[in-house]
Every structure is written in C-alpha cells, then in structure tokens.
Design an enzyme around this catalytic site. Structure first.
Site, short mmCIF file in Angstrom:
data_model
loop_
_atom_site.label_atom_id
_atom_site.label_comp_id
_atom_site.label_asym_id
_atom_site.label_seq_id
_atom_site.Cartn_x
_atom_site.Cartn_y
_atom_site.Cartn_z
N GLY A 1 5.39 -1.59 10.33
CA GLY A 1 4.39 -1.89 9.69
C GLY A 1 5.12 -2.30 8.12
O GLY A 1 5.42 -1.19 7.27
N ASP B 1 7.13 -5.75 12.50
CA ASP B 1 5.73 -6.00 12.07
C ASP B 1 5.47 -7.34 13.10
O ASP B 1 6.23 -8.25 12.91
CB ASP B 1 5.83 -6.27 10.63
CG ASP B 1 4.23 -6.25 10.14
OD1 ASP B 1 3.57 -6.92 10.75
OD2 ASP B 1 3.80 -5.17 9.16
N HIS C 1 2.67 7.65 7.19
CA HIS C 1 1.82 7.16 6.15
C HIS C 1 0.38 7.53 6.12
O HIS C 1 -0.09 7.08 7.44
CB HIS C 1 2.29 5.91 5.63
CG HIS C 1 1.79 5.58 4.31
ND1 HIS C 1 1.11 4.52 3.72
CD2 HIS C 1 2.11 6.48 3.00
CE1 HIS C 1 0.97 4.37 2.71
NE2 HIS C 1 1.39 5.62 1.79
N ASP C 2 -0.19 7.78 5.36
CA ASP C 2 -1.92 7.66 5.24
C ASP C 2 -2.26 9.01 5.74
O ASP C 2 -3.36 8.59 6.47
CB ASP C 2 -2.35 6.41 5.78
CG ASP C 2 -2.12 5.27 5.16
OD1 ASP C 2 -2.05 5.12 3.90
OD2 ASP C 2 -1.29 4.24 5.61
N HIS D 1 -3.99 1.34 12.30
CA HIS D 1 -4.83 2.95 11.84
C HIS D 1 -5.72 3.21 12.72
O HIS D 1 -6.70 4.15 12.51
CB HIS D 1 -5.15 2.80 10.51
CG HIS D 1 -4.17 2.97 9.45
ND1 HIS D 1 -2.79 3.12 9.76
CD2 HIS D 1 -4.17 3.19 8.14
CE1 HIS D 1 -2.04 3.26 8.46
NE2 HIS D 1 -2.81 3.27 7.67
N SER E 1 4.73 -3.25 17.86
CA SER E 1 5.52 -2.13 17.94
C SER E 1 5.85 -1.71 19.37
O SER E 1 6.99 -1.53 19.69
CB SER E 1 4.65 -0.97 17.31
OG SER E 1 5.12 0.34 17.43
N GLY F 1 -1.09 -8.78 10.38
CA GLY F 1 -2.06 -7.79 9.82
C GLY F 1 -2.66 -6.91 10.64
O GLY F 1 -2.77 -6.87 11.83
N PHE G 1 0.74 -1.20 0.10
CA PHE G 1 0.01 0.01 0.04
C PHE G 1 0.90 1.32 -0.08
O PHE G 1 1.02 1.86 1.09
CB PHE G 1 -0.87 -0.03 1.13
CG PHE G 1 -1.64 -1.19 1.49
CD1 PHE G 1 -2.86 -1.52 0.85
CD2 PHE G 1 -1.16 -2.41 2.48
CE1 PHE G 1 -3.44 -2.89 0.84
CE2 PHE G 1 -1.95 -3.43 2.56
CZ PHE G 1 -3.00 -3.92 1.68
N ASP H 1 3.89 3.13 9.77
CA ASP H 1 2.77 2.63 8.68
C ASP H 1 2.12 1.40 8.99
O ASP H 1 1.93 0.48 8.50
CB ASP H 1 3.47 2.53 7.38
CG ASP H 1 2.44 2.28 6.30
OD1 ASP H 1 1.29 2.81 6.54
OD2 ASP H 1 2.93 1.68 5.45
N1 SAH Z 1 4.38 -0.43 4.73
C1 SAH Z 1 3.61 -1.55 4.01
C2 SAH Z 1 2.32 -1.53 4.39
C3 SAH Z 1 2.05 -1.93 5.96
S1 SAH Z 1 0.47 -2.21 6.35
C4 SAH Z 1 3.95 -1.18 2.38
O1 SAH Z 1 4.78 -0.51 1.96
O2 SAH Z 1 2.92 -1.94 1.83
C5 SAH Z 1 0.34 -2.22 8.10
C6 SAH Z 1 1.42 -3.36 8.61
O3 SAH Z 1 1.15 -3.15 10.11
C7 SAH Z 1 0.54 -4.87 8.66
O4 SAH Z 1 1.53 -5.72 8.01
C8 SAH Z 1 0.34 -5.01 10.08
O5 SAH Z 1 0.64 -6.38 10.52
C9 SAH Z 1 1.36 -4.24 10.80
N2 SAH Z 1 0.67 -3.90 12.21
C10 SAH Z 1 -0.15 -3.27 12.47
N3 SAH Z 1 -0.37 -3.01 13.94
C11 SAH Z 1 0.79 -3.21 14.49
C12 SAH Z 1 1.21 -3.32 15.55
N4 SAH Z 1 0.75 -2.71 16.57
N5 SAH Z 1 2.74 -3.73 15.78
C13 SAH Z 1 3.44 -4.07 15.01
N6 SAH Z 1 2.81 -4.35 13.46
C14 SAH Z 1 1.66 -3.78 13.37
MG MG Z 2 0.08 2.80 4.85
#
Ligand code: SAH
Ligand code: MG
Length: 210
Positions: free
Chosen positions: A45, A70, A168-169, A143, A123, A74, A19, A140
């Site tokens: 992420g 990560d 991001h986003d 959300h 995280s 997901g 994404f 990232d």
């Molecule tokens: N940067 C990526 C997209 C990230 S999507 C790209 O370039 O395509 C968001 C990711 O954040 C997912 O894989 C999810 O597993 C991870 N994520 C969500 N909450 C998290 C958390 N609290 N700790 C670690 N990873 C997390």
């Molecule tokens: Mg993103």
C-alpha cells in the site's frame, strides 16, 4: 506516547498526498533504519508514496532496498463516488484510479529511484513472486477483513525472526475506524510469534521473536 525524532527528508513530505501522521512516518523511518541492515524492507500500500519516502529514506541510508507493493488502482474507499475518491488520481481514459504516475514522481523527487523497487501488482501476486527474506513488512493496503487477513497470511512467512511487522490504521474503538487492521494485529500477537512494541497513534509495531 513516545515520539521518534523526525528524519531529515529531501522532499516536502506535507506536499505528498497520503494517509499518515508525521509521528507514524517518523516511527516507520526509525524501525526501517534498525531493520534494513539485515535485509530488504517491504510495504503493502504505497498510494502516492508518503510512507514510501519515510521507509525508503531509512533504507537508502543503510544501502538497503525497499519493495513497494501496490496495484495502484486504489482501495475500496478511493473508487469513484466513494468517501476518499480523489478526482486528480482518476484516469478517465482507463476508467479507473491510477496512482502510479504520482507515485513515480514522488520517488524521483525524493531521490529514491536507486532504493525503491516498485511492484505494481496485487499483494497476493507479489507475495507469490518474492522469495527474499524480509527485515520489515509494513501493511497498509486494503481494509476489508478478507484483504487484511490475506496480507497478513501472505507476508508473514517472508518475515525473518527479529524483523518488524508494522500495521497501520489500528482503531481500538470501533466508532473511530474499521476493525480489519486491528484484527490482524491481534491475530499476529495471539500466534505467540511476535512481541508488541509501543503503538504510535494508529501504527501497530510487532517484532518477530520466533
Ligand atoms: N501508505 C500510504 C497509503 C496507502 S492507501 C500512505 O502513506 O499514504 C492504500 C493503498 O493500498 C492504495 O494505494 C491501494 O491501491 C492499495 N491496495 C489496496 N488493496 C491492495 C491489494 N490487495 N494489493 C496491492 N495494493 C492494494
Ligand atoms: Mg493507512
């Protein structure tokens, strides 16, 4: 909007699920290349490794390290039955999302196994475990407001002065997307600890000034 030149990458970036707009990827590469001579970079992420390749390529060129955090389970929107669920990233045996095997393949194909240190953990846990000052943090991850705020508060103390905080986003118009990422961007800016650099599509760029 200023667009950074696309980096030369050893993989077909379009074939990696993710994404991220190519202009955002080019900006990640640009800032990581600037930052990495002063210390390791870190992303929260990674998913299948798209952003990891842009950041990792810059770190590799600087002889630096990229921590890629990560849990690989997901985000909310990737879960079974949710809008961004991808059945090919679901492990029936474990009954949950598992993006780590695909992520590892991406890192191997991109020749980044000697640059990227994957941290398969939440995280919060990763932030507790690390003590190394960071030159760049890319947020990232999840959300929800709670997750985004936790990410900001967890990683901010690790970012050295002069380092970059990329988020991001960002959707200034609430009709276009969730407001959690932009709320932490605004919170960081309001602290007076950062200066804003130009946003690239939905990628916010802040530089730590104190
Ligand atoms: N940067 C990526 C997209 C990230 S999507 C790209 O370039 O395509 C968001 C990711 O954040 C997912 O894989 C999810 O597993 C991870 N994520 C969500 N909450 C998290 C958390 N609290 N700790 C670690 N990873 C997390
Ligand atoms: Mg993103």
């Amino acid at each position: 909007m200023f667009v950074f030149p696309s980096p030369v990458l050893p993989v077909n970036i379009d074939a990696i699920k993710g994404f991220l707009h190519p202009d955002e990827g080019a900006a990640l590469y640009h800032y990581a290349k600037l930052a990495a001579s002063t210390g390791p970079c870190l992303e929260v992420g990674s998913y299948c490794g798209k952003s990891t390749v842009y950041l990792g390529q810059a770190c590799a060129e600087q002889g630096a390290v990229l921590f890629a955090v990560d849990h690989h389970r997901g985000s909310e929107e990737h879960q079974l039955g949710e809008a961004y669920h991808d059945a090919s990233l679901y492990s029936a045996e474990q009954a949950c999302v598992d993006t780590f095997p695909v992520f590892r393949r991406t890192i191997k194909n991109a020749q980044l196994e000697n640059t990227v240190v994957p941290i398969v953990a939440t995280s919060v846990l990763a932030a507790k475990a690390l003590r190394t000052p960071l030159s760049l943090v890319f947020i990232d991850g999840g959300h929800s407001f709670e997750t985004a705020q936790t990410d900001l508060h967890s990683w901010q103390p690790h970012l050295q002065v002069g380092g970059y905080l990329l988020i991001h986003d960002l959707f200034p118009n609430p009709d276009e997307g969730g407001q959690a990422p932009i709320s932490i961007y605004r919170e960081a800016l309001a602290s007076g600890n950062y200066e804003a650099l130009p946003t690239v599509h939905t990628l916010g760029v802040l530089r730590r000034i104190r």
